[in-house]
Design a protein around this motif. Structure first.
Motif, PDB file in Angstrom:
ATOM      1  N   HIS A 185       0.878  -1.162   0.000  1.00 42.14           N
ATOM      2  CA  HIS A 185       0.000   0.000   0.000  1.00 42.14           C
ATOM      3  C   HIS A 185       0.918   1.215   0.000  1.00 42.14           C
ATOM      4  O   HIS A 185       1.715   1.385   0.925  1.00 42.14           O
ATOM      5  CB  HIS A 185      -0.888  -0.023   1.245  1.00 42.14           C
ATOM      6  N   VAL A 186       0.851   2.033  -1.037  1.00 43.91           N
ATOM      7  CA  VAL A 186       1.771   3.170  -1.110  1.00 43.91           C
ATOM      8  C   VAL A 186       1.021   4.488  -0.974  1.00 43.91           C
ATOM      9  O   VAL A 186      -0.112   4.629  -1.440  1.00 43.91           O
ATOM     10  CB  VAL A 186       2.587   3.164  -2.431  1.00 43.91           C
ATOM     11  N   ALA A 187       1.662   5.422  -0.297  1.00 49.72           N
ATOM     12  CA  ALA A 187       1.036   6.718  -0.065  1.00 49.72           C
ATOM     13  C   ALA A 187       0.939   7.495  -1.371  1.00 49.72           C
ATOM     14  O   ALA A 187      -0.045   8.176  -1.634  1.00 49.72           O
ATOM     15  CB  ALA A 187       1.847   7.513   0.956  1.00 49.72           C
ATOM     16  N   ALA A 188       1.957   7.386  -2.205  1.00 51.93           N
ATOM     17  CA  ALA A 188       1.957   8.107  -3.474  1.00 51.93           C
ATOM     18  C   ALA A 188       2.486   7.191  -4.564  1.00 51.93           C
ATOM     19  O   ALA A 188       3.583   6.667  -4.441  1.00 51.93           O
ATOM     20  CB  ALA A 188       2.852   9.341  -3.370  1.00 51.93           C
ATOM     21  N   THR A 189       1.674   6.981  -5.573  1.00 50.10           N
ATOM     22  CA  THR A 189       2.164   6.174  -6.683  1.00 50.10           C
ATOM     23  C   THR A 189       2.867   7.093  -7.654  1.00 50.10           C
ATOM     24  O   THR A 189       2.257   7.652  -8.558  1.00 50.10           O
ATOM     25  CB  THR A 189       1.005   5.453  -7.395  1.00 50.10           C
ATOM     26  N   ASP A 190       4.162   7.284  -7.438  1.00 50.21           N
ATOM     27  CA  ASP A 190       4.947   8.046  -8.411  1.00 50.21           C
ATOM     28  C   ASP A 190       6.194   7.240  -8.708  1.00 50.21           C
ATOM     29  O   ASP A 190       6.478   6.243  -8.049  1.00 50.21           O
ATOM     30  CB  ASP A 190       5.264   9.449  -7.896  1.00 50.21           C
ATOM     31  N   LYS A 191       6.942   7.681  -9.700  1.00 43.34           N
ATOM     32  CA  LYS A 191       8.063   6.849 -10.133  1.00 43.34           C
ATOM     33  C   LYS A 191       9.128   6.711  -9.049  1.00 43.34           C
ATOM     34  O   LYS A 191       9.873   5.745  -9.028  1.00 43.34           O
ATOM     35  CB  LYS A 191       8.661   7.409 -11.432  1.00 43.34           C
ATOM     36  N   TYR A 192       9.152   7.660  -8.127  1.00 38.02           N
ATOM     37  CA  TYR A 192      10.135   7.600  -7.057  1.00 38.02           C
ATOM     38  C   TYR A 192       9.774   6.497  -6.059  1.00 38.02           C
ATOM     39  O   TYR A 192      10.573   5.618  -5.760  1.00 38.02           O
ATOM     40  CB  TYR A 192      10.211   8.963  -6.369  1.00 38.02           C
ATOM     41  N   GLU A 193       8.532   6.531  -5.546  1.00 35.63           N
ATOM     42  CA  GLU A 193       8.077   5.531  -4.569  1.00 35.63           C
ATOM     43  C   GLU A 193       8.060   4.141  -5.175  1.00 35.63           C
ATOM     44  O   GLU A 193       8.501   3.166  -4.567  1.00 35.63           O
ATOM     45  CB  GLU A 193       6.676   5.894  -4.053  1.00 35.63           C
ATOM     46  N   THR A 210       5.802  -4.832 -17.344  1.00 34.32           N
ATOM     47  CA  THR A 210       4.833  -3.845 -16.857  1.00 34.32           C
ATOM     48  C   THR A 210       3.923  -3.438 -18.010  1.00 34.32           C
ATOM     49  O   THR A 210       4.133  -3.851 -19.150  1.00 34.32           O
ATOM     50  CB  THR A 210       5.538  -2.564 -16.341  1.00 34.32           C
ATOM     51  N   ASP A 211       2.947  -2.596 -17.698  1.00 36.36           N
ATOM     52  CA  ASP A 211       2.205  -1.988 -18.796  1.00 36.36           C
ATOM     53  C   ASP A 211       2.982  -0.735 -19.231  1.00 36.36           C
ATOM     54  O   ASP A 211       4.110  -0.510 -18.790  1.00 36.36           O
ATOM     55  CB  ASP A 211       0.748  -1.706 -18.417  1.00 36.36           C
ATOM     56  N   GLU A 212       2.364   0.085 -20.038  1.00 31.68           N
ATOM     57  CA  GLU A 212       3.102   1.202 -20.637  1.00 31.68           C
ATOM     58  C   GLU A 212       3.305   2.374 -19.661  1.00 31.68           C
ATOM     59  O   GLU A 212       3.872   3.403 -20.036  1.00 31.68           O
ATOM     60  CB  GLU A 212       2.361   1.689 -21.893  1.00 31.68           C
ATOM     61  N   SER A 213       2.861   2.201 -18.420  1.00 28.60           N
ATOM     62  CA  SER A 213       2.936   3.274 -17.437  1.00 28.60           C
ATOM     63  C   SER A 213       4.320   3.909 -17.343  1.00 28.60           C
ATOM     64  O   SER A 213       5.341   3.222 -17.354  1.00 28.60           O
ATOM     65  CB  SER A 213       2.548   2.702 -16.068  1.00 28.60           C
ATOM     66  N   ASN A 214       4.345   5.223 -17.182  1.00 32.21           N
ATOM     67  CA  ASN A 214       5.626   5.918 -17.077  1.00 32.21           C
ATOM     68  C   ASN A 214       6.298   5.716 -15.715  1.00 32.21           C
ATOM     69  O   ASN A 214       7.410   6.151 -15.488  1.00 32.21           O
ATOM     70  CB  ASN A 214       5.444   7.413 -17.373  1.00 32.21           C
ATOM     71  N   LEU A 215       5.587   5.027 -14.815  1.00 28.23           N
ATOM     72  CA  LEU A 215       6.151   4.770 -13.483  1.00 28.23           C
ATOM     73  C   LEU A 215       7.413   3.926 -13.549  1.00 28.23           C
ATOM     74  O   LEU A 215       8.264   4.006 -12.666  1.00 28.23           O
ATOM     75  CB  LEU A 215       5.127   3.995 -12.637  1.00 28.23           C
ATOM     76  N   TYR A 216       7.501   3.076 -14.554  1.00 27.57           N
ATOM     77  CA  TYR A 216       8.554   2.051 -14.554  1.00 27.57           C
ATOM     78  C   TYR A 216       9.682   2.339 -15.550  1.00 27.57           C
ATOM     79  O   TYR A 216      10.615   1.569 -15.643  1.00 27.57           O
ATOM     80  CB  TYR A 216       7.934   0.684 -14.881  1.00 27.57           C
ATOM     81  N   ILE A 217       9.574   3.441 -16.295  1.00 29.47           N
ATOM     82  CA  ILE A 217      10.537   3.672 -17.373  1.00 29.47           C
ATOM     83  C   ILE A 217      11.962   3.787 -16.831  1.00 29.47           C
ATOM     84  O   ILE A 217      12.876   3.121 -17.313  1.00 29.47           O
ATOM     85  CB  ILE A 217      10.146   4.932 -18.190  1.00 29.47           C
ATOM     86  N   GLU A 218      12.124   4.586 -15.779  1.00 28.21           N
ATOM     87  CA  GLU A 218      13.480   4.784 -15.260  1.00 28.21           C
ATOM     88  C   GLU A 218      14.023   3.558 -14.556  1.00 28.21           C
ATOM     89  O   GLU A 218      15.115   3.079 -14.855  1.00 28.21           O
ATOM     90  CB  GLU A 218      13.501   5.981 -14.306  1.00 28.21           C
TER      91      GLU A 218
END
Ligand code: ZN
Length: 316
Positions: A185-193, A210-218
């Motif tokens: 359970h995450v407080a903020a779903t951003d690429k950092y967290e 993953t899917d195409e989400s930009n969360l995982y690119i880096e």
């Protein structure tokens, strides 16, 4: 034989013997000094005295577990472990109350420590490894109680361009293909967290799906491969690339949670995720039956003594 007529569910003494055989297959271990050779039984049933002359402390097999100092009989504890371990979608406190013949409050106080016993404790080796696939995906479930944490790293991610995700509780799951899952359970779903979670829990030699989400690119660049499916154009699998295991788990979790528990305080969400993760990680397909799952949960109770403040009971 009917499972419920097994001795461990019948009497506190039989339950204690069972727990002793799970926790201490080679005889008692002193939780104070670690003594394993010198110990002897006292006159009080289930109570052992450490034979180390420097220690000499008395203990029972429930010392340091969620069952310590509970007024609920040990066989009822084991039955509660069994019911939570074997019910695919979960079991409500009302149902536990009826099945165990305890009060609603007792049922509630039993079920949360059992979920805690099911939690993996965060000390596991990373998922995946060379040649293995680990899926990462996120979902949104239930209205959030806390204020949205504004991320300076990215605007809140919304799936398929739809809004609304930001007002919901956010869950990220990592699942090794044909293996185990870990949900957060995450407080903020951003690429950092999300990046932090992926880095900490997935072996670098893995193929990350993953899917195409930009969360995982880096973070994806740190793995042997980062392969994606493009959900926005209705692509759900390409060759062996998909996040179907994670999505299947989300479906099971939401269907189970909505049917059985309906809602929970946000601070308890991680415990429910532990419960569903645990059943998934000890599933039939991995060779674990209901009793095996129950015993694994009891073993997980080790060192997870939990006490609840009165304040918690006021907000059942
Ligand atoms: Zn000792």
């Amino acid at each position: 034989m009917n499972t419920f007529t097994e001795p461990l569910f019948q009497t506190p003494a039989a339950a204690r013997l069972k727990i002793e055989s799970i926790r201490w297959p080679n005889g008692p271990v002193c939780p104070h000094c670690g003594e394993t050779i010198r110990w002897y039984a006292t006159k009080k049933e289930g109570r052992w005295r450490c034979g180390n002359p420097e220690c000499r402390k008395d203990d029972t097999v429930t010392t340091g577990t969620v069952m310590e100092s509970s007024h609920i009989a040990l066989n009822k504890w084991l039955l509660a472990f069994y019911l939570l371990s074997s019910s695919k979608k979960g079991i409500s406190s009302h149902q536990l109350m009826r099945s165990l013949g305890v009060t609603y409050k007792s049922a509630w106080f039993l079920s949360h420590p059992i979920r805690e016993a099911m939690a993996d404790g965060g000390l596991l080796p990373p998922l995946g490894g060379e040649g293995k696939i680990v899926e990462a995906d996120e979902t949104y479930h239930g209205k959030r109680e806390t204020k949205r944490v504004r991320s300076k790293y990215a605007t809140p991610f919304t799936k398929k361009g739809k809004g609304g995700g930001a007002q919901k509780r956010q869950i990220v799951s990592l699942v090794e293909r044909a293996g185990s899952i870990r949900s957060f359970h995450v407080a903020a779903t951003d690429k950092y967290e999300v990046g932090k979670i992926v880095r900490k829990n997935v072996a670098k030699g893995s193929r990350l799906h993953t899917d195409e989400s930009n969360l995982y690119i880096e973070v994806g660049k740190e793995f042997a491969a980062h392969e994606t499916v493009n959900h926005s154009v209705k692509e759900y699998a390409r060759d062996d690339i998909n996040v179907n295991s994670a999505e299947g788990f989300f479906g099971l979790f939401k269907q189970g949670f909505n049917g059985i528990y309906q809602h929970c305080r946000e601070k308890h969400l991680r415990r429910y995720l532990s419960e569903y993760d645990f059943r998934y990680n000890h599933r039939i397909a991995l060779g674990v039956d209901d009793m095996g799952r129950t015993l694994a949960a009891v073993k997980g109770a080790e060192g997870k003594r939990l006490t609840y403040r009165q304040a918690d009971s006021a907000v059942l």
